[in-house]
Design an enzyme around this catalytic site. Sequence first.
Site, mmCIF file in Angstrom:
data_model
loop_
_atom_site.group_PDB
_atom_site.id
_atom_site.type_symbol
_atom_site.label_atom_id
_atom_site.label_comp_id
_atom_site.label_asym_id
_atom_site.label_seq_id
_atom_site.Cartn_x
_atom_site.Cartn_y
_atom_site.Cartn_z
ATOM 1 N N ALA A 179 0.909 -1.306 -0.084
ATOM 2 C CA ALA A 179 -0.018 -0.063 0.004
ATOM 3 C C ALA A 179 0.917 1.362 -0.009
ATOM 4 O O ALA A 179 0.682 2.115 0.811
ATOM 5 C CB ALA A 179 -0.727 0.006 1.143
ATOM 6 N N SER A 181 1.132 4.087 -1.973
ATOM 7 C CA SER A 181 0.507 5.398 -1.996
ATOM 8 C C SER A 181 -0.273 5.626 -0.499
ATOM 9 O O SER A 181 -0.069 6.847 -0.226
ATOM 10 C CB SER A 181 -0.657 5.430 -2.928
ATOM 11 O OG SER A 181 -0.084 4.989 -4.292
ATOM 12 N N ASP A 182 -0.769 4.566 -0.017
ATOM 13 C CA ASP A 182 -1.477 5.020 1.328
ATOM 14 C C ASP A 182 -0.654 5.349 2.395
ATOM 15 O O ASP A 182 -0.708 6.320 3.297
ATOM 16 C CB ASP A 182 -2.437 3.646 1.480
ATOM 17 C CG ASP A 182 -3.570 3.611 0.725
ATOM 18 O OD1 ASP A 182 -4.139 4.571 0.303
ATOM 19 O OD2 ASP A 182 -3.818 2.229 0.564
ATOM 20 N N VAL A 183 0.354 4.495 2.438
ATOM 21 C CA VAL A 183 1.199 4.676 3.758
ATOM 22 C C VAL A 183 2.045 6.191 3.527
ATOM 23 O O VAL A 183 2.356 6.832 4.432
ATOM 24 C CB VAL A 183 2.454 3.631 3.835
ATOM 25 C CG1 VAL A 183 3.584 3.995 4.844
ATOM 26 C CG2 VAL A 183 1.794 2.404 4.002
ATOM 27 N N GLY A 186 -0.285 8.952 4.334
ATOM 28 C CA GLY A 186 -0.203 9.010 5.632
ATOM 29 C C GLY A 186 0.956 9.851 6.316
ATOM 30 O O GLY A 186 0.598 10.662 7.210
#
Length: 416
Positions: A179, A181-183, A186
């Site tokens: 993940a 892009s997500d991490v 964040g």
Amino acid sequence: MTSLDTSNGSAVEPSGPLAGVRVVDMTTSYAGPTAAMYLADLGATVIKVERPGSGDDARSWGPPFVDGASAWFASANRNKQSVVLNLSAPEGREALLRLLDTADVFLQNMNPAKLNRIGIDGETLRRRNPRLVYCAMSGFGLTGPDSDLPGYDLVAQARSGLMSVTGEKGGTPQRVSTALSDVATGMAAAIAVNAALVRQCRTGQGEVIDVSLLDTDLALMAPRVAAFCAGEPEPAPSGGTDSVLAVYQPFEAEDRTIVIAIGNDSMWQRFCTAIRLPELGTDPRLSDNAGRRADRSRITELVAQRLATRPAAEWLRLLADVEVPAAFVQTLSEVTKDPQVVARGAILPVPGFHDDLVSIRSPFRLASQETPRNERFPALGADTRTTLLDLGYTEEQIDELAAAGAVGLAAAEIAS
């Protein structure tokens, strides 16, 4: 407000540089929860607002599940409290607004139209609470023609060009298989929130922060975009063999894959000596990176032939002796036992689950926090009653709200 260590039921006073900061986290999936988790790791009190019934989407992401808990959800939601509010009910929206009046930070990843409809857009909330740091997280940002489009990690990787340079040479573009892009989004949100909190502390003023998956992936692609705009050919999947540096790629040793990263000219000289290809090190045409890039195919073929003659561990010992960066390409079964990973305490067992459920320690270490904060993820609605009591609701009012479906209580409360 103290937090609850759900591994043993004891109250825990958060410590760290953000102790005393209250964060309301109304995000779902992975990017927003990751941002809120990093703030919690730094000592903030994070109240996770979830919808009735199912809560955060990631609670159902699996398998794997351990005793009914999603490994994905557990990895992004430590050190938080859970409050269930029904935003379709006026009483649920009022409870959220009362909670936000007490907050320092609000993170959300809802559709802008819905935010406006229920009165929790940035402009409205900052009129109520001028010191609020409002962080909007989305696929494509708050502005632009595609601001209303939904976005996930895969879509951002595709649209940013990241997938176009990832995969085997001559093959189809591939998603980076985590993940990413997500991490990274964040992390970006946590950086921006911390900067805004510094100003809030100094001036009493809040902020509206706009963070998107696409913008984050574009930041990850910064060197590739810059090189392309400066005249480099359009890149394509290369199996990781097209770095601006040469040699900087994977190779097959006798028994397994390793990577070698030649970062400067003196390192190149030491490398050639160590692997017994001195003629490459003394060739004036290869004395700088530009020359080595021009002759990359021949160089990498010769290097590959030599590396294939000995086991990987031998090469790593030789290269370590001459300070050339290199490593095994490790599987996760090796990563979790890597002596450096273990020594750094990077893998955190989730309290109450032994080693079957873990999260990863945030990628920073503070001298003032010798022991990482590691409270298990909250059960859905575990903190609804405590939070509402803190906001001035009575026990009777909370029971009435729960009976009307405006708020959700923990399963244990409902069962009793």
